[in-house]
Design a protein around this motif. Structure first.
Motif, PDB file in Angstrom:
ATOM      1  N   SER A  20      18.731  43.947  13.554  1.00 45.45           N
ATOM      2  CA  SER A  20      20.173  44.541  13.543  1.00 45.45           C
ATOM      3  C   SER A  20      21.152  43.427  12.832  1.00 45.45           C
ATOM      4  O   SER A  20      22.095  43.678  12.210  1.00 45.45           O
ATOM      5  N   THR A  21      20.894  42.313  13.191  1.00 49.00           N
ATOM      6  CA  THR A  21      21.600  41.364  12.558  1.00 49.00           C
ATOM      7  C   THR A  21      21.522  41.110  11.133  1.00 49.00           C
ATOM      8  O   THR A  21      22.518  41.059  10.224  1.00 49.00           O
ATOM      9  N   ILE A  22      20.235  41.390  10.632  1.00 54.69           N
ATOM     10  CA  ILE A  22      19.900  41.410   9.205  1.00 54.69           C
ATOM     11  C   ILE A  22      20.499  42.545   8.523  1.00 54.69           C
ATOM     12  O   ILE A  22      21.215  42.442   7.339  1.00 54.69           O
ATOM     13  N   ALA A  23      20.483  43.672   9.132  1.00 53.18           N
ATOM     14  CA  ALA A  23      21.214  44.977   8.616  1.00 53.18           C
ATOM     15  C   ALA A  23      22.618  44.670   8.363  1.00 53.18           C
ATOM     16  O   ALA A  23      23.316  45.313   7.334  1.00 53.18           O
ATOM     17  N   LYS A  24      23.246  44.032   9.241  1.00 55.14           N
ATOM     18  CA  LYS A  24      24.618  43.938   9.338  1.00 55.14           C
ATOM     19  C   LYS A  24      24.968  42.953   8.109  1.00 55.14           C
ATOM     20  O   LYS A  24      25.984  43.285   7.388  1.00 55.14           O
ATOM     21  N   LYS A  42      25.121  45.273  -7.360  1.00 48.04           N
ATOM     22  CA  LYS A  42      24.117  44.652  -7.106  1.00 48.04           C
ATOM     23  C   LYS A  42      23.065  45.595  -6.753  1.00 48.04           C
ATOM     24  O   LYS A  42      23.338  46.450  -5.733  1.00 48.04           O
ATOM     25  N   THR A  43      21.715  45.582  -7.183  1.00 42.95           N
ATOM     26  CA  THR A  43      20.457  46.412  -6.504  1.00 42.95           C
ATOM     27  C   THR A  43      19.920  45.546  -5.930  1.00 42.95           C
ATOM     28  O   THR A  43      19.210  44.794  -6.379  1.00 42.95           O
ATOM     29  N   LEU A  44      19.764  45.726  -4.417  1.00 43.67           N
ATOM     30  CA  LEU A  44      19.154  44.888  -3.633  1.00 43.67           C
ATOM     31  C   LEU A  44      17.737  45.366  -3.361  1.00 43.67           C
ATOM     32  O   LEU A  44      17.358  46.743  -3.567  1.00 43.67           O
ATOM     33  N   ILE A  45      16.614  44.690  -3.421  1.00 44.70           N
ATOM     34  CA  ILE A  45      15.337  44.903  -3.015  1.00 44.70           C
ATOM     35  C   ILE A  45      14.975  44.389  -1.557  1.00 44.70           C
ATOM     36  O   ILE A  45      15.086  43.226  -1.581  1.00 44.70           O
ATOM     37  N   ARG A  46      14.457  45.262  -0.964  1.00 40.71           N
ATOM     38  CA  ARG A  46      14.377  44.948   0.548  1.00 40.71           C
ATOM     39  C   ARG A  46      13.010  44.717   1.014  1.00 40.71           C
ATOM     40  O   ARG A  46      12.006  45.834   1.264  1.00 40.71           O
ATOM     41  N   LEU A  47      12.388  43.635   1.194  1.00 40.34           N
ATOM     42  CA  LEU A  47      11.037  43.410   1.604  1.00 40.34           C
ATOM     43  C   LEU A  47      11.406  42.496   2.954  1.00 40.34           C
ATOM     44  O   LEU A  47      10.760  41.845   3.315  1.00 40.34           O
ATOM     45  N   GLY A  48      12.347  43.152   3.967  1.00 42.19           N
ATOM     46  CA  GLY A  48      12.719  42.549   5.050  1.00 42.19           C
ATOM     47  C   GLY A  48      11.919  43.075   6.039  1.00 42.19           C
ATOM     48  O   GLY A  48      11.077  42.544   6.623  1.00 42.19           O
ATOM     49  N   ILE A  49      12.698  44.105   6.819  1.00 48.22           N
ATOM     50  CA  ILE A  49      11.906  44.795   7.907  1.00 48.22           C
ATOM     51  C   ILE A  49      10.810  45.492   7.500  1.00 48.22           C
ATOM     52  O   ILE A  49      10.531  45.800   6.296  1.00 48.22           O
ATOM     53  N   VAL A 107      16.149  40.759  -0.134  1.00 48.81           N
ATOM     54  CA  VAL A 107      16.055  40.674   1.327  1.00 48.81           C
ATOM     55  C   VAL A 107      14.500  40.628   2.047  1.00 48.81           C
ATOM     56  O   VAL A 107      13.729  41.199   1.598  1.00 48.81           O
ATOM     57  N   GLY A 108      14.602  39.328   2.844  1.00 45.56           N
ATOM     58  CA  GLY A 108      13.450  38.907   3.597  1.00 45.56           C
ATOM     59  C   GLY A 108      13.855  38.930   4.901  1.00 45.56           C
ATOM     60  O   GLY A 108      14.964  39.221   5.286  1.00 45.56           O
ATOM     61  N   GLY A 154      11.778  27.286   8.839  1.00 51.53           N
ATOM     62  CA  GLY A 154      11.209  26.575   7.526  1.00 51.53           C
ATOM     63  C   GLY A 154      10.315  27.466   7.136  1.00 51.53           C
ATOM     64  O   GLY A 154       9.485  27.301   6.010  1.00 51.53           O
ATOM     65  N   TYR A 155      10.126  28.743   7.710  1.00 51.85           N
ATOM     66  CA  TYR A 155       9.096  29.808   7.116  1.00 51.85           C
ATOM     67  C   TYR A 155       9.930  30.937   6.823  1.00 51.85           C
ATOM     68  O   TYR A 155      11.193  31.219   7.438  1.00 51.85           O
ATOM     69  N   PHE A 156       9.334  32.140   6.089  1.00 49.31           N
ATOM     70  CA  PHE A 156      10.185  33.058   5.627  1.00 49.31           C
ATOM     71  C   PHE A 156       9.058  34.275   5.411  1.00 49.31           C
ATOM     72  O   PHE A 156       7.995  33.885   4.964  1.00 49.31           O
ATOM     73  N   ARG A 157       9.546  35.621   5.984  1.00 44.94           N
ATOM     74  CA  ARG A 157       8.491  36.619   5.971  1.00 44.94           C
ATOM     75  C   ARG A 157       9.114  37.651   4.604  1.00 44.94           C
ATOM     76  O   ARG A 157      10.234  38.170   4.584  1.00 44.94           O
ATOM     77  N   LEU A 158       8.198  37.968   3.999  1.00 42.99           N
ATOM     78  CA  LEU A 158       8.262  39.125   2.991  1.00 42.99           C
ATOM     79  C   LEU A 158       7.191  40.192   3.350  1.00 42.99           C
ATOM     80  O   LEU A 158       6.101  39.910   3.880  1.00 42.99           O
ATOM     81  N   THR A 159       7.704  41.571   3.184  1.00 45.37           N
ATOM     82  CA  THR A 159       6.618  42.306   3.530  1.00 45.37           C
ATOM     83  C   THR A 159       6.190  43.285   2.317  1.00 45.37           C
ATOM     84  O   THR A 159       6.863  43.196   0.984  1.00 45.37           O
TER      85      THR A 159
END
Lengths: 404, 404
Positions: A18-22, A34-41, A368-369, A381-386
């Protein structure tokens, strides 16, 4: 005068996604060009497979006629679906699970949030760190996690099992004895996994200390290596210590269709009390079944056509995973996962924090990750991409990342 | 060593409708030649209306193409559905409710079971007696109800408000002060209701003592009389004391489709703590939205075509209700409800217990109803029949009942 459940008030901030979506919505609003690319959720992008579309249309037509209309579903789910599950997911892998041990639901998120209701409030949970937030948050709401320490970002009554590159993302048996152990394999968020032999050790451990393993196998369809277990019931003794959660979201693209199931073996008991009976009671009292048309769609997942089409869909996403993995490695990133799971877990560059890297990517690459620290302190210190984007978007995102 | 939530073990017997299903299945198995008529559980029998079938097919087609595919739904539900709900169910009745106070769910049973999670464990609930079993059972599972007394069939920490023919099925303010008050109007199981003026008194009472009313309006579509409220928000002051639960099961035949919603007004607070924010947090953490196609079906309920078709469907069932009511009255039964609700509540003849009458009807008329005592001790000596059968079955059941 009524009082609220103040366990809710202990939760720091809002639910991660929810935080990320906001944040993303705010950025989009401020930068409409801007065109976002969502590789987050972990949301899928490919359409439902033809076999599933056919099953949906067919069952919708059934609902249009009194003779074939379906009202309330049976408590545990329709026999046709539970039988297909047992045959394809368990019998075929040598697991001894029967149809009346399957509880059909509207998804693994609900089940992973609700399953803790079966246990006493003074039971102690153990989770991997980092971990899917629902396991901990649902226990916080129930009042099982003690006090939150802002400096360590940890709950006093939760046992954390660090999973970092230092231990190859394999959790070790905790020093303190847990009552409930949450394991998600293949892992969300790290995309890593463990071998069947390693899982067998966890089953032996749980049986020895009298703990229950809540085994989340939502990503099993992405397993490509031989020695990785698809179900905990491949291990000897799991019927007396393990509950398994399964989802149709990732193997069949059901994130917006909603279907999942939970396996509670009849051998899982505390003295004479059967957890199977308890879950049946909960299902009967607080749940009213997944939609008939959705259960028919679930059945189509196991049809010959469905299986062939979904194998292709999984391969489509895994092609993305491989591309992200090799692309980022070339670009100098340190990258994990992506072989048996649709998630890529990377070390943030130049010791950036996870959220700093999130903002950096959002603002400079419009990608978006998910910040690793959102899954627990060891995710910092890590980050997730889907890998759930389209090929085109994944390629475009990689290009932007390399250009940074 | 794990321990179970022993509140579950306090529950006497199984969930009412599971018990009935087992009894009926056993009878069917033993008497395969008998044709049972089921007027027991409140399950609908008419097919989905054409406008809903169209919406389902159309949205299934959307799911077949990447451009129109829908993954995870927004936390609260799709805007298109929440807007349609507000316009048709609230604004049109002069109720001040906004779209972001609507939480779309997979049905009122889940919501009525889950809503208690927002409150402290030492809050005291008040329920009508007889009552829909989920309110009490979900509080038992949470540990809020104290000890069960087998002789009185009552929980030590629950306040019971008798609703019998002696008080015209209108609950009175309890002597002991409650924190949470469950009201279901039109009532399940008695099929009776209260006037808007009477409900206004409950709202005033709740605001005065600082209680929350959990208002279940699942049957509002069946209201035929002018002075019966369709929503608690028709009453002044309800925004500071009431949560409303709604279902698509009975107004649109969605028992097998699964859709409902809960209204939590932003003015409902405990000090500075907003119940709206808490429910949003619960929804975000433990729920993943109703299926896209089902939300589109819900939208079609509010289309012009949908409204016209569903008005007919409700009229169809209410014709059954009227037939049962007059038929049983002619046959000498004392009958209640059935005017603003699809339920008929009758006194069992010759002082039979509710379960004795259940068995008697099952064995001698092959008609399945619901024993009143299953809804609480004050339901003893009563019996519920539903109007949700087909005209043919309802007529046949009446014939059998009269022939006894």
């Amino acid at each position: 005068m009524f009082k609220v459940n103040d366990n809710f008030l202990k939760l720091p901030g809002s639910y991660l996604f929810s935080t990320i979506a906001k944040k993303v919505n705010a950025y989009s609003k401020a930068h409409p060009d801007k065109t976002l690319i969502r590789l987050g959720i972990g949301d899928v992008t490919q359409p439902l497979a033809p076999a599933i579309i056919d099953a949906l249309h067919k069952s919708v037509d059934e609902m249009a006629h009194a003779e074939s209309f379906h009202g309330y579903a049976p408590d545990l789910g329709y026999e046709f679906l539970r039988t297909a599950i047992v045959k394809n997911d368990y019998t075929s892998r040598g697991c001894e699970i029967s149809a009346d041990e399957i509880f059909v639901s509207d998804g693994a998120k609900c089940d992973s949030g609700n399953i803790q209701e079966l246990f006493a409030l003074d039971n102690k949970i153990a989770v991997c760190d980092p971990v899917y937030p629902v396991y901990v948050d649902s226990n916080v709401m129930a009042g099982r996690t003690g006090v939150y320490d802002l400096s360590t970002e940890r709950w006093s009554q939760v046992i954390y099992m660090p999973c970092t590159k230092e231990n190859n993302f394999v959790p070790e048996f905790p020093k303190e004895q847990p009552d409930l152990i949450y394991l998600c394999i293949p892992n969300n968020p790290t995309g890593t996994t463990i071998t069947k032999a390693q899982l067998q050790e966890w089953v032996n451990y749980a049986n020895k200390i009298g703990a229950v393993i809540i085994y989340d196998a939502a990503y099993e369809a992405y397993i490509s290596e031989e020695d990785v277990p698809h179900s905990i019931y491949e291990c000897e003794g799991a019927r007396t210590c393990a509950i398994e959660l399964r989802s149709f979201s990732k193997n069949a693209g059901f994130t917006g269709v909603r279907l999942g199931f939970t396996v509670v073996p009849k051998d899982l008991k505390s003295g004479e009390v059967s957890l199977h009976d308890m879950w049946a009671r909960r299902h009967g009292t607080k749940y009213n079944g997944a939609p008939y048309i959705v259960q028919r769609a679930g059945e189509a997942v196991y049809s010959e056509a469905g299986k062939a089409q979904l194998k292709e869909q999984v391969a489509y996403y895994m092609k993305n995973a491989a591309a992200i993995k090799s692309g980022l490695t070339e670009a100098g990133y340190e990258v994990f996962g992506g072989v048996n799971a649709p998630y890529i877990w990377l070390k943030t560059p130049e010791h950036m924090t996870s959220w700093d890297f999130f903002d950096y990517l959002l603002e400079n690459a419009n990608v978006v990750g998910t910040p690793g620290s959102g899954f627990g302190p060891c995710g910092e210190g890590y980050f997730r991409l889907t890998a759930f984007g389209s090929h085109e978007n994944t390629k475009a995102a990689l290009k932007r990342l390399k250009a940074l």
